[in-house]
Design an enzyme around this catalytic site. Structure first.
Site, short mmCIF file in Angstrom:
data_model
loop_
_atom_site.label_atom_id
_atom_site.label_comp_id
_atom_site.label_asym_id
_atom_site.label_seq_id
_atom_site.Cartn_x
_atom_site.Cartn_y
_atom_site.Cartn_z
N SER A 198 36.60 51.89 19.05
CA SER A 198 37.70 51.05 18.96
C SER A 198 37.58 49.59 18.33
O SER A 198 36.77 48.89 19.14
CB SER A 198 38.48 51.06 20.23
OG SER A 198 39.59 50.63 19.98
N CYS A 322 44.24 49.00 30.92
CA CYS A 322 45.10 49.94 30.95
C CYS A 322 46.02 50.38 32.04
O CYS A 322 46.99 51.03 32.30
CB CYS A 322 44.31 51.11 30.34
SG CYS A 322 43.66 50.65 28.76
#
Length: 382
Positions: A198, A322
């Site tokens: 990512s 998250c």
């Protein structure tokens, strides 16, 4: 501001931002279009794919562009499980995976797949022997995080990859999102079939990522439509994001090689000084990744410490970004045996090569002052 939350996201490099803007200003055509303007955008994507493949030590045809870690993990796990379900319905992973691995596994369980969540030791590591012991005739996929995003444990992915060579029908996926640009990983030498990256974790832009897919591996697509990315990831290509990601990955790998010692120096300083602060409990293993330190302040809530440090101009997080808003004890800390009251007080300090030893010194000073102040208030209220 002292930014110590680089595992949540990193500051995009100036060169990366410049590349993104220039591409979107001058080569904004749809790369799938037939005209020459679209062809120029396609050429930029092809060049970026070649650059990324070269840096990763793989073939350009083995790079699939995605929107980031969550999509990459979902495509790898669900794509492999669905494509190879005729071989079996068993998946092996660990108890300390990122939510973008755990949740797809839970979703697959609802579709009839069986998932084994391997326990870890006190340092958060799973053993290769435990992986092998869990393999059955129905096993089709093993998914292991390389660098744990909460406490920084580095899993023995190379050793696991070697043992899986005895089980040719098992696909091997590694979540390398937290390791890219920080911890070296040879994809071929580790016998990895699928690997997730990512961009915003290595000073690239959010919304860009890539999945390494070994040429022999087949996946069921999650997004269908215009058949982009070898029919595995349909949708108009993010040309600017892809070009910017290639530049970010090159810079990150250069920093890993030439500035990695700087991260280790800061990490060692922090670990040594944190141990001398009364009430601080360190959860990160000594031989963990060079950029992550997880700690708890006894008697304090993690969110209290985050805001107290923020008032001093220091940015940290409570374990995984998250799941930080859920205010639940970290599943990783629970998996390594940390009691709930201690786990709820955990914060994560995560570094980049932009951080300095002077910033680390300020963090230690401010953390000590904050704890002294908070503990004094607690004693007064008892």
């Amino acid at each position: 501001m002292i930014y110590l939350d680089n595992s949540a996201t990193t500051r995009p490099n100036d060169e990366v931002l410049d590349a993104y803007i220039k591409v979107n200003e001058n080569f904004f055509a749809n790369a799938s279009s037939l005209h020459n303007f679209g062809g120029k955008a396609e050429q930029l994507i092809t060049k970026a794919r070649e650059q990324i493949a070269d840096l990763a030590g793989v073939k350009p045809s083995e790079i699939i562009f995605t929107s980031g870690g969550t999509e990459g993990n979902n495509l790898a796990i669900k794509g492999a499980a669905i494509n190879y379900q005729a071989r079996g319905n068993h998946i092996i992973t660990t108890a300390v995976e990122h939510p973008s691995v755990k949740e797809p596994c839970k979703q697959l369980e609802g579709m009839g797949f069986k998932v084994t969540y391997l326990p870890v030791n006190a340092e958060g590591a799973v053993s290769a022997s435990a992986v092998e012991a869990a393999i059955t005739d129905e096993t089709i996929l093993v998914s292991i995080i390389h660098v744990n995003n909460e406490i920084g444990t580095v899993q023995p992915v190379k050793e696991i990859g070697r043992l899986l060579q005895k089980y040719p029908k098992v696909i091997y996926h590694v979540d390398h999102v937290q390791g890219a640009g920080k911890v070296a990983l040879d994809l071929y030498e580790s016998h990895i079939d699928l690997c997730t990256f990512s961009a915003h974790k290595f000073n690239g832009l959010k919304g860009s990522g890539f999945l390494f897919k070994k040429q022999s591996v087949k996946l069921a697509p999650l997004l269908t439509g215009g058949n982009q990315e070898q029919k595995l990831r349909s949708g108009t290509e993010n040309t600017g994001g892809i070009v910017a990601m290639a530049k970010a990955y090159r810079l990150a790998e250069s920093n890993r090689i030439h500035k990695g010692h700087k991260l280790l120096q800061i990490r060692e300083f922090l670990l040594e000084n944190l141990q001398s602060i009364p009430g601080v409990i360190i959860h990160t293993p000594v031989n963990g990744a060079p950029h992550i330190i997880c700690l708890s302040c006894k008697g304090q809530k993690g969110e209290v410490m985050v805001h107290a440090l923020e008032e001093e101009g220091i940015i940290v997080s409570t374990t995984s970004a998250c799941s930080s808003k859920e205010q639940l004890p970290s599943s990783t800390l629970k998996a390594i045996g940390v009691e709930n009251d201690i786990a709820q007080g955990a914060i994560r300090v995560s570094l980049s090569t932009e951080n300095t030893l002077e910033e680390a010194e300020i963090f230690i000073k401010k953390l000590t002052e904050i704890l002294q102040r908070l503990n004094k208030v607690m004693r007064r209220n008892q």
